[in-house]
Design a protein around this motif. Sequence first.
Motif, PDB file in Angstrom:
ATOM      1  N   HIS A  29       0.785  -1.159   0.066  1.00 26.65           N
ATOM      2  CA  HIS A  29      -0.226   0.037  -0.105  1.00 26.65           C
ATOM      3  C   HIS A  29       1.033   1.261  -0.016  1.00 26.65           C
ATOM      4  O   HIS A  29       1.624   1.495   1.051  1.00 26.65           O
ATOM      5  CB  HIS A  29      -0.915  -0.109   1.068  1.00 26.65           C
ATOM      6  N   SER A  30       0.701   2.011  -0.938  1.00 26.74           N
ATOM      7  CA  SER A  30       1.495   3.123  -1.255  1.00 26.74           C
ATOM      8  C   SER A  30       1.165   4.600  -0.801  1.00 26.74           C
ATOM      9  O   SER A  30       1.964   5.434  -0.685  1.00 26.74           O
ATOM     10  CB  SER A  30       2.177   3.421  -2.598  1.00 26.74           C
ATOM     11  N   ALA A  31      -0.229   4.568  -0.292  1.00 32.05           N
ATOM     12  CA  ALA A  31      -0.821   5.717   0.236  1.00 32.05           C
ATOM     13  C   ALA A  31      -1.032   5.305   1.793  1.00 32.05           C
ATOM     14  O   ALA A  31      -1.581   4.412   2.081  1.00 32.05           O
ATOM     15  CB  ALA A  31      -2.184   6.127  -0.204  1.00 32.05           C
ATOM     16  N   VAL A  32      -0.672   6.434   2.523  1.00 34.05           N
ATOM     17  CA  VAL A  32      -0.688   6.210   4.147  1.00 34.05           C
ATOM     18  C   VAL A  32      -1.434   7.637   4.578  1.00 34.05           C
ATOM     19  O   VAL A  32      -1.086   8.761   4.185  1.00 34.05           O
ATOM     20  CB  VAL A  32       0.525   5.927   4.815  1.00 34.05           C
ATOM     21  N   PHE A  33      -2.476   7.222   5.315  1.00 40.26           N
ATOM     22  CA  PHE A  33      -3.354   8.431   5.746  1.00 40.26           C
ATOM     23  C   PHE A  33      -3.042   8.388   7.357  1.00 40.26           C
ATOM     24  O   PHE A  33      -3.267   7.280   7.834  1.00 40.26           O
ATOM     25  CB  PHE A  33      -4.630   8.494   5.423  1.00 40.26           C
ATOM     26  N   TRP A  34      -3.356   9.642   8.131  1.00 39.15           N
ATOM     27  CA  TRP A  34      -3.406   9.720   9.477  1.00 39.15           C
ATOM     28  C   TRP A  34      -4.595  10.415   9.968  1.00 39.15           C
ATOM     29  O   TRP A  34      -5.114  11.609   9.085  1.00 39.15           O
ATOM     30  CB  TRP A  34      -2.243  10.386  10.046  1.00 39.15           C
ATOM     31  N   TYR A  35      -5.577   9.979  10.712  1.00 40.24           N
ATOM     32  CA  TYR A  35      -6.845  10.671  10.937  1.00 40.24           C
ATOM     33  C   TYR A  35      -6.894  10.724  12.448  1.00 40.24           C
ATOM     34  O   TYR A  35      -6.101   9.931  13.158  1.00 40.24           O
ATOM     35  CB  TYR A  35      -8.031   9.990  10.416  1.00 40.24           C
ATOM     36  N   ARG A  36      -7.529  11.578  13.101  1.00 38.18           N
ATOM     37  CA  ARG A  36      -7.828  11.851  14.377  1.00 38.18           C
ATOM     38  C   ARG A  36      -9.428  11.586  14.651  1.00 38.18           C
ATOM     39  O   ARG A  36     -10.193  12.228  14.031  1.00 38.18           O
ATOM     40  CB  ARG A  36      -7.179  13.063  14.993  1.00 38.18           C
ATOM     41  N   GLN A  37      -9.877  10.868  15.769  1.00 37.31           N
ATOM     42  CA  GLN A  37     -11.026  10.772  15.944  1.00 37.31           C
ATOM     43  C   GLN A  37     -11.563  11.108  17.394  1.00 37.31           C
ATOM     44  O   GLN A  37     -10.711  10.482  18.549  1.00 37.31           O
ATOM     45  CB  GLN A  37     -11.435   9.154  15.804  1.00 37.31           C
ATOM     46  N   ILE A  39     -15.178  12.310  19.901  1.00 42.69           N
ATOM     47  CA  ILE A  39     -16.735  12.361  19.993  1.00 42.69           C
ATOM     48  C   ILE A  39     -16.964  13.492  19.435  1.00 42.69           C
ATOM     49  O   ILE A  39     -18.121  13.746  18.635  1.00 42.69           O
ATOM     50  CB  ILE A  39     -17.154  12.167  21.704  1.00 42.69           C
ATOM     51  N   VAL A  40     -16.398  14.632  19.827  1.00 42.80           N
ATOM     52  CA  VAL A  40     -17.026  16.084  19.665  1.00 42.80           C
ATOM     53  C   VAL A  40     -16.653  16.276  17.833  1.00 42.80           C
ATOM     54  O   VAL A  40     -17.583  16.771  17.069  1.00 42.80           O
ATOM     55  CB  VAL A  40     -16.173  17.038  20.274  1.00 42.80           C
ATOM     56  N   GLN A  41     -15.336  15.922  17.509  1.00 43.66           N
ATOM     57  CA  GLN A  41     -14.981  16.368  15.874  1.00 43.66           C
ATOM     58  C   GLN A  41     -15.314  15.392  15.022  1.00 43.66           C
ATOM     59  O   GLN A  41     -15.060  15.485  13.762  1.00 43.66           O
ATOM     60  CB  GLN A  41     -13.707  16.841  15.827  1.00 43.66           C
ATOM     61  N   GLY A  42     -15.270  13.898  15.441  1.00 46.80           N
ATOM     62  CA  GLY A  42     -15.458  12.732  14.379  1.00 46.80           C
ATOM     63  C   GLY A  42     -14.065  12.642  14.008  1.00 46.80           C
ATOM     64  O   GLY A  42     -13.290  12.858  14.677  1.00 46.80           O
ATOM     65  N   LEU A  43     -14.229  12.010  12.655  1.00 47.32           N
ATOM     66  CA  LEU A  43     -13.200  11.680  12.023  1.00 47.32           C
ATOM     67  C   LEU A  43     -12.464  12.740  11.179  1.00 47.32           C
ATOM     68  O   LEU A  43     -12.873  13.198  10.364  1.00 47.32           O
ATOM     69  CB  LEU A  43     -13.400  10.473  11.174  1.00 47.32           C
ATOM     70  N   GLU A  44     -11.263  13.406  11.703  1.00 52.69           N
ATOM     71  CA  GLU A  44     -10.631  14.474  11.115  1.00 52.69           C
ATOM     72  C   GLU A  44      -9.288  14.154  10.406  1.00 52.69           C
ATOM     73  O   GLU A  44      -8.630  13.332  10.961  1.00 52.69           O
ATOM     74  CB  GLU A  44     -10.168  15.667  11.995  1.00 52.69           C
ATOM     75  N   PHE A  45      -9.284  14.392   9.119  1.00 52.08           N
ATOM     76  CA  PHE A  45      -7.972  14.102   8.309  1.00 52.08           C
ATOM     77  C   PHE A  45      -6.817  15.004   9.134  1.00 52.08           C
ATOM     78  O   PHE A  45      -7.050  16.064   9.260  1.00 52.08           O
ATOM     79  CB  PHE A  45      -8.247  14.410   6.849  1.00 52.08           C
ATOM     80  N   LEU A  46      -5.649  14.390   8.925  1.00 48.97           N
ATOM     81  CA  LEU A  46      -4.583  14.975   9.341  1.00 48.97           C
ATOM     82  C   LEU A  46      -3.499  15.232   8.241  1.00 48.97           C
ATOM     83  O   LEU A  46      -3.294  16.454   7.926  1.00 48.97           O
ATOM     84  CB  LEU A  46      -3.725  14.367  10.576  1.00 48.97           C
ATOM     85  N   THR A  47      -2.971  14.193   7.695  1.00 52.50           N
ATOM     86  CA  THR A  47      -1.840  14.214   6.484  1.00 52.50           C
ATOM     87  C   THR A  47      -2.080  12.990   5.722  1.00 52.50           C
ATOM     88  O   THR A  47      -2.363  11.946   6.343  1.00 52.50           O
ATOM     89  CB  THR A  47      -0.573  14.449   7.402  1.00 52.50           C
ATOM     90  N   TYR A  48      -1.272  12.939   4.604  1.00 51.20           N
ATOM     91  CA  TYR A  48      -1.286  11.867   3.760  1.00 51.20           C
ATOM     92  C   TYR A  48       0.009  11.548   3.121  1.00 51.20           C
ATOM     93  O   TYR A  48       0.599  12.929   2.578  1.00 51.20           O
ATOM     94  CB  TYR A  48      -2.616  11.690   3.030  1.00 51.20           C
ATOM     95  N   PHE A  49       0.509  10.517   2.805  1.00 56.47           N
ATOM     96  CA  PHE A  49       1.510  10.300   2.151  1.00 56.47           C
ATOM     97  C   PHE A  49       1.321   9.451   0.956  1.00 56.47           C
ATOM     98  O   PHE A  49       0.636   8.402   1.008  1.00 56.47           O
ATOM     99  CB  PHE A  49       2.785   9.333   3.076  1.00 56.47           C
ATOM    100  N   ARG A  50       2.156   9.669  -0.235  1.00 53.46           N
ATOM    101  CA  ARG A  50       1.982   8.648  -1.377  1.00 53.46           C
ATOM    102  C   ARG A  50       3.603   8.388  -1.513  1.00 53.46           C
ATOM    103  O   ARG A  50       4.169   9.427  -1.813  1.00 53.46           O
ATOM    104  CB  ARG A  50       1.277   9.426  -2.435  1.00 53.46           C
ATOM    105  N   ASN A  51       3.800   6.994  -1.822  1.00 52.38           N
ATOM    106  CA  ASN A  51       5.194   6.590  -2.063  1.00 52.38           C
ATOM    107  C   ASN A  51       6.071   7.427  -1.083  1.00 52.38           C
ATOM    108  O   ASN A  51       7.101   7.682  -1.692  1.00 52.38           O
ATOM    109  CB  ASN A  51       5.465   6.801  -3.509  1.00 52.38           C
ATOM    110  N   GLN A  52       5.855   7.439   0.094  1.00 57.17           N
ATOM    111  CA  GLN A  52       6.402   8.001   1.075  1.00 57.17           C
ATOM    112  C   GLN A  52       6.482   9.556   0.988  1.00 57.17           C
ATOM    113  O   GLN A  52       7.174  10.143   2.149  1.00 57.17           O
ATOM    114  CB  GLN A  52       7.912   7.415   1.016  1.00 57.17           C
TER     115      GLN A  52
END
Lengths: 113, 113
Positions: A29-37, A39-52
Amino acid sequence: NAGVIQTPRHKVTGKGQEATLWCEPISGHSAVFWYRQTIVQGLEFLTYFRNQAPIDDSGMPKERFSAQMPNQSHSTLKIQSTQPQDSAVYLCASRQPSAETLYFGSGTRLTVL
Amino acid sequence: QQQVRQSPQSLTVWEGETAILNCSYEDSTFDYFPWYWQFPRESPALLIAIRPVSNKKEDGRFTIFFNKREKKLSLHITDSQPGDSATYFCAASRASSGQKLVFGQGTILKVYL
């Protein structure tokens, strides 16, 4: 296939301490994502890498958060000077190139006292 | 701003009934709409997804109805089962942002016997 592996499962820090969270994406898997979850904000996108390479860090609080992907088998999310509002479950996810399905890890529950 | 909105926040149905979960979005450039479900103490996982070229996607008891003109979609769960009790997230992404998923706040579904 062990899925996306995140360590530690739980982390407790004192206010002002540093926290480092680790993620091992699914092999191939070449795409890596970080999310933060929360109760109040739900699933928030933080950052993402493709091919490092960092592609989009628009969700990262700029001052204290940083992420790296030094090789294709792991990524780290570092939070400096942690604050109580950083308490959340941090989720790492990965997907295959040109695929759409995200596979999430079990998450790291960060508690800042 | 919340780019993806879900309603209701929580929903309770009896076993065998049809549960309807709603989702709306702001950005007409979104081109992929997955629904993820999350069981307690687990991570989100893909349930079903649709692209705007279709107005309906069916997978067993789960059906997405999509209205591109109104920027709305809904997830229908027929013959609901207690095992369907989970939090359902509507998400959206666009190819130009690397298919970064933007999630709604989620709908908590409870199915009672």
